[in-house]
Design an enzyme around this catalytic site. Structure first.
Site, PDB file in Angstrom:
ATOM      1  N   ASP A   7     -30.194   6.842  -9.222  1.00  0.00           N
ATOM      2  CA  ASP A   7     -30.018   6.013  -8.044  1.00  0.00           C
ATOM      3  C   ASP A   7     -28.569   5.515  -8.089  1.00  0.00           C
ATOM      4  O   ASP A   7     -27.943   5.496  -9.158  1.00  0.00           O
ATOM      5  CB  ASP A   7     -30.998   4.838  -8.100  1.00  0.00           C
ATOM      6  N   ASP A   9     -27.002   2.500  -5.911  1.00  0.00           N
ATOM      7  CA  ASP A   9     -26.753   1.071  -5.731  1.00  0.00           C
ATOM      8  C   ASP A   9     -27.597   0.216  -6.666  1.00  0.00           C
ATOM      9  O   ASP A   9     -28.824   0.315  -6.686  1.00  0.00           O
ATOM     10  CB  ASP A   9     -27.046   0.694  -4.280  1.00  0.00           C
ATOM     11  N   ASP A 166     -33.096   1.090 -10.656  1.00  0.00           N
ATOM     12  CA  ASP A 166     -33.002  -0.365 -10.839  1.00  0.00           C
ATOM     13  C   ASP A 166     -34.040  -1.141 -10.062  1.00  0.00           C
ATOM     14  O   ASP A 166     -34.155  -2.355 -10.225  1.00  0.00           O
ATOM     15  CB  ASP A 166     -31.616  -0.848 -10.396  1.00  0.00           C
TER      16      ASP A 166
END
Length: 230
Positions: A7, A9, A166
């Protein structure tokens, strides 16, 4: 060979403050106030389109969704070009994987233009031959589409892929794709989310405790589950 799908961001780069500010500016441009950081964190891990769909309804904004998307992307790109920090441990992790010849991709809910701009500005672009945005697949996270498409482009079977995420929606997407997951919660309070509890390796205190060597051992099958700080 194992492939690693990142991922972007909140995982590779600390872009969430820029996304928050871009969202705040966009909403303010349509007279919607009161959007704060706490509300922003509710959408971490959710694609930009899905986020704006929800906020458009919440604030009763009449403007077309595509108009809102264009406005937010414009604000975000302006902020991103001014600076997007890379998490130091993640940079070391990426460099180690690259040196060992591990295939890597970025699979993100951001737009293709945003992904390219951020990677170019941080010097990470050369490490990722495959980029997949939510614009290119039918469904965003928590559905598995972006990860399955990234695996397809790398020529890797889903079972041979490890996702680094995240946010709970991303971890859920990895699970739905049949992939292992390294979870590094951007918001530590989400560490007990069921999606993270299914991850093979969890750093519950987020980037502050992320250990690239432990993550590398897990990816290569040389280490087991570890919960630093747990």
């Amino acid at each position: 060979m194992t492939a690693v799908l990142f991922d972007l961001d909140g995982t590779l780069v600390d872009s969430e403050p820029n996304y928050f500010e871009a969202g705040r500016r966009t909403l303010a441009g349509y007279g919607a106030t009161g959007f704060d950081w706490e509300r922003h964190t509710d959408f971490i891990g959710i694609g930009t389109r899905e986020t704006l769909e929800a906020l458009r309804a919440e604030y009763a904004i009449d403007a077309p969704l595509e108009e809102l998307l264009a406005a937010k992307n414009g604000h975000y790109l302006e902020l991103a070009r001014a600076g997007t920090p890379v998490f130091a441990g993640m940079r070391r992790f990426v460099e180690r994987l690259h040196a060992e010849g591990v295939p890597m991709a970025v699979a993100s809910g951001s737009s293709r233009a945003t992904i390219g701009a951020v990677l170019a500005g941080t010097g990470l672009a050369g490490y990722f031959p495959v980029l997949v945005s939510a614009e290119e697949v039918p469904r965003g996270k928590p559905e598995p589409d972006v990860f399955l498409e990234a695996a397809r482009r790398l020529g890797s079977a889903p079972a041979d892929c490890v996702v680094v995420e995240d946010a709970p929606p991303g971890a859920a997407a990895a699970h739905a794709a049949g992939m292992r997951c390294v979870a590094v919660p951007y918001v530590p309070a989400t560490a007990e989310d069921p999606a993270f509890l299914r991850a093979g390796l969890v750093f519950p205190d987020g980037q502050d405790t992320f250990d690239p060597e432990v993550a590398y051992a897990y990816v290569t099958g040389r280490g087991g589950r570890r919960l630093p700080g747990a």
